[in-house]
Design a protein around this motif. Structure first.
Motif, short mmCIF file in Angstrom:
data_model
loop_
_atom_site.label_atom_id
_atom_site.label_comp_id
_atom_site.label_asym_id
_atom_site.label_seq_id
_atom_site.Cartn_x
_atom_site.Cartn_y
_atom_site.Cartn_z
N ALA A 175 0.86 -1.19 0.00
CA ALA A 175 0.00 0.00 0.00
C ALA A 175 0.89 1.23 0.00
O ALA A 175 1.89 1.29 0.72
N ILE A 195 -1.21 -3.44 3.57
CA ILE A 195 -2.56 -3.46 4.13
C ILE A 195 -2.50 -4.29 5.40
O ILE A 195 -2.18 -5.48 5.38
N THR A 221 -3.67 0.47 7.54
CA THR A 221 -2.38 0.34 6.87
C THR A 221 -1.27 0.84 7.79
O THR A 221 -1.52 1.66 8.69
#
Length: 384
Positions: A175, A195, A221
């Motif tokens: 992410a 994530i 996250t």
């Protein structure tokens, strides 16, 4: 000479016996490649060595950041600084956050950001990635999802972000957060992580009264998210926006816990804001609190509830001429079920109304008044 003959004879015997040794598992390893291995190697030649595929993640991240960054903008909240002697007055920056350009249409560019970034603004300024400043107009916002939509001229807008999906999002996948932490001084900052969790439920208190008004469902996250990142993009390794960065847990003992609004939640909300300027939600018109917040003595002496009633919603007040008022509900009534489903908190009620009902729908309410159970059907209104 006998020695040479012995060596040659021994080698011949080993070659003849080798297949049998392999089949009987006497050898401690398999020297014959199977068909799957040969297919993966792209060769039918026994003994071919498989070459591992090398994925240059750093180069891929650099590429997607380069593509997406121009679509991430700064959002400046400007508010009037009037004094006692004058009305109006100059505007000053009251806060700054981030936003994502997601659409260009008929000369207009649309930006999604957080509602709390633009809340209370008299004017809104958008700063493009090249430093160009543009005046933006608020299309509408929604406090419950913390989303707002802005529009502005699409002049100098070079890039529009692509939305992905959170339906198949996997915990552990990369992410990348892009935004403006701590204001425009660090505009376009990029942080990387993974994530950490999906569908995290975070209670929200909008008016600061200590009561939980809503429960946001967000992506977790560990990509660094700081003040100013709000409204920015959380993207996947393919450069698709999978979330709008919204908040973090700011405690000295906490590290790497940030949250983003899932893009599958964002898409229908911004479409409705574009169309109506707001999110049209079902409205009932009551101020209510969970029965667990009512002292036991008041439950027994004021509400006169039967012993078997352990949970429900205590109505504190009712908006005049609201659907609840028209249906005959009164303060001190205790709602126990809606459409046959138990309800114990205001969040339970709002989740059901906002996610399962539309304005104009019927809602069956079971409630207690003076110790007696009653049922009423309410025709829901529209939240202004």
């Amino acid at each position: 000479m006998p020695t040479i003959v012995g060596v040659v004879l021994g080698a011949v015997l080993v070659l003849l016996a080798l297949p049998a040794l392999v089949q009987t598992d006497i050898l401690p390893y398999d020297i014959t490649p199977n068909e799957e291995q040969m297919a993966e190697n792209g060769s039918n030649t026994p003994g071919a060595t498989k070459q591992p595929v090398q994925l240059d993640v750093s180069s891929q991240i650099t590429k997607v950041v380069e593509e997406v960054s121009p679509a991430v903008v700064g959002v400046v909240n400007l508010q009037s600084q009037a004094n006692f002697w004058e009305q109006g007055g100059d505007t000053e920056q009251a806060g700054a956050g981030s936003g994502v350009i997601y659409k260009k249409e008929d000369g207009t560019a649309y930006v999604v950001t957080n509602y709390h970034v633009i809340e209370g603004a008299n004017e809104i300024e958008v700063v493009l990635s090249d430093g160009t400043k543009k005046t933006a107009q608020l299309v509408g916002g929604d406090v419950f999802t913390d989303l707002a939509v802005l529009k502005m001229s699409d002049e100098n807008v070079k890039q529009v972000a692509k939305f992905g999906s959170t339906d198949k999002l996997q915990v552990g996948e990369p992410a990348i957060a892009i935004g403006n932490p701590l204001g425009l001084r660090f505009a376009g900052s990029v942080t990387k992580g993974i994530i950490s969790g999906k569908q995290r439920a975070i209670p929200q208190d909008f008016n600061g009264d200590g009561q939980k008004d809503w429960q946001a469902e967000v992506i977790q996250t560990d990509a660094a998210i700081n003040p100013g990142n709000s409204g920015g993009a959380l993207i996947n390794i393919d450069g698709q926006v999978i979330g709008i960065n919204s908040m973090k847990i700011a405690q000295s003992s906490v590290e790497g816990i940030g949250f983003a609004i899932p893009i599958d939640t964002v898409k229908p909300i911004i479409e409705e804001i574009e169309q109506y300027g707001q999110v049209n939600r079902a409205f009932i018109g009551i101020e209510a609190y969970g029965l667990s917040q009512v002292p036991i003595s008041e439950r027994e002496n004021t509400l006169n509830l039967p012993d078997e009633v352990e949970g429900g919603l205590y109505i504190r007040s009712i908006t005049r001429l609201s659907p609840a008022d028209k249906a005959g509900l009164q303060p001190l009534d205790v709602i126990t079920t809606i459409d046959g489903e138990p309800v114990e908190t205001i969040i339970d009620l709002r989740k059901y109304l906002y996610e399962e009902k539309d304005p104009g729908d019927k809602l069956e309410i079971t409630y207690y008044r003076d110790g007696e159970q009653n049922t009423v059907t309410v025709t829901l209104g529209s939240q202004e």
